[in-house]
Design an enzyme around this catalytic site. Structure first.
Site: not given
Ligand code: DGL
Length: 278
Positions: A9-10, A41-42, A72-73, A154, A186-188
Site C-alpha cells: 500500500d502507499s 498516492y491519492g 491500495c485503491n 492519518e 479507499c483503504t483508510h
C-alpha cells in the site's frame, strides 16, 4: 507453500486488507510494505503512482513472495493491468487488487442498482470504479473524491465535528442520487465508517474491499495449491519506506492490531517524483 504473501500500500491503509487476510488465512505469512516515503498516492499523477508502485512490487518479488496484493485503491486504479502483465503473465506470480472485489460486493448487496463510491482524487479521477461498475452492468453510479478523509485518519481523527462536516460536504451530492450501497473505495475509509454511516443513514449499506479481497487471496492460493500448511507458524514482516517507526507503528496498530510489534525500514521506493496534482 510457506513463502509469504506480499501486500503493498502507499502507507498504512492496506493493513485493513492485511487484517482480513490474517483473519481468513491464519497460517499464512505476510510481508507488508507501506510506501510511506512517497504516500499518500491519492493526489499524485497516475504515472508517478505507476512507477512507485512497480518499484515496491519488484521489492516484494525480490523478497520471494508467492503472491502479490495491491492493497491500495489508488495504485489499483493506476496500474493493475500493467502489474498483472508483469508479474502474473511474465513471472507466474498471482496478483490481486482491491477495486473489482469491492465492485463485486457492492453489486451483490445493492437491491436498487444505484451505487455510490468515494475514494481519493486519483482513484475517482481515473474512472476505474466507474468502468468496473459499467462492466458489471450497473447504470447508476455516483462517484465523489473525499481526499480529506485520508488526512483525518492519518492524524488519528475519526470522530468529531470536523469529520462530520467533511462527510456532509462529500456525501450530500452523492446521496442526492439515492444510492442504497456506498463503496468505501479507499483503504483508510473503513476507519471512518462510523461517521460515514451516520451521515449516509441507515438505508445505505457500506461496502469495503478488505474481506472480499482476502476471499480472492484464499481462492487463488487454494486453486493453485499454494496454501501454507494449516499448522504453519505464520510470520509477519512490516516494512515502511521512511526510517521513522512512528507514526507508522502507532497507526499500524490501529489499522491492524497487535500483530504489528515493530516496523523495518526498507530503502525501497524512496523516490521523490514530481507530479502532485494539488
Ligand atoms: N491507500 C490509498 C487508497 O486506498 C489511500 C491513501 C493514499 O492516498 O495513498 O486509495
Amino acid at each position: 507453500m510457506q513463502r509469504p504473501i506480499g501486500v503493498f500500500d502507499s502507507g498504512v491503509g492496506g493493513l485493513t486488507v492485511a487484517r482480513a487476510i490474517i483473519d481468513q488465512l491464519p497460517a499464512e505469512s505476510i510481508t507488508y510494505i507501506g510506501d510511506t516515503a512517497n504516500g499518500p498516492y491519492g493526489p499524485r499523477a497516475q504515472d508517478d503512482v505507476r512507477h512507485l508502485a512497480l518499484d515496491v512490487l519488484d521489492t516484494l518479488v525480490a523478497q520471494g513472495v508467492k503472491m502479490l496484493v495491491i492493497a491500495c485503491n489508488t495504485a489499483s486504479a493506476a496500474m493493475f493491468d500493467i502489474a498483472r502483465e508483469r508479474y502474473e503473465t511474465g513471472m507466474g506470480i498471482p496478483i490481486v487488487e482491491v477495486i473489482h472485489p469491492a465492485v463485486r460486493a457492492a453489486v451483490a448487496q445493492s437491491r436498487s442498482g444505484r451505487i455510490g463510491v468515494i475514494g481519493t482524487a486519483g482513484t475517482i479521477g481515473s474512472g476505474a470504479y466507474q468502468r468496473a461498475f459499467a462492466e458489471a452492468g450497473v447504470a447508476h453510479v455516483a462517484a465523489a473524491a473525499a481526499p480529506r478523509f485520508v488526512e483525518f485518519v492519518e492524524a488519528g481523527v475519526t470522530t468529531g465535528d470536523e469529520v462530520l462536516e467533511a462527510a456532509h460536504e462529500y456525501l450530500e451530492p452523492l446521496l442526492a442520487e439515492h444510492p442504497d450501497t456506498l463503496v468505501l473505495g479507499c483503504t483508510h475509509y473503513p476507519l471512518l465508517a462510523g461517521a460515514i454511516g451516520y451521515v449516509a443513514g441507515p438505508d445505505v449499506r457500506l461496502v469495503s474491499s478488505a474481506e472480499e479481497t482476502a476471499g480472492d487471496v484464499y481462492r487463488i492460493l487454494s486453486d493453485r495449491d499454494l496454501l501454507a500448511p494449516t499448522d504453519a507458524q505464520p510470520s509477519y514482516q512490516f516494512e515502511a519506506t521512511t526510517a521513522a517507526q512512528e507514526p507508522f507503528l502507532r497507526l499500524a496498530r490501529r489499522f491492524l492490531g497487535p500483530e504489528v510489534t515493530h516496523v523495518e525500514f526498507t530503502q525501497t521506493g524512496v523516490i521523490q517524483l514530481p507530479g502532485r496534482t494539488d
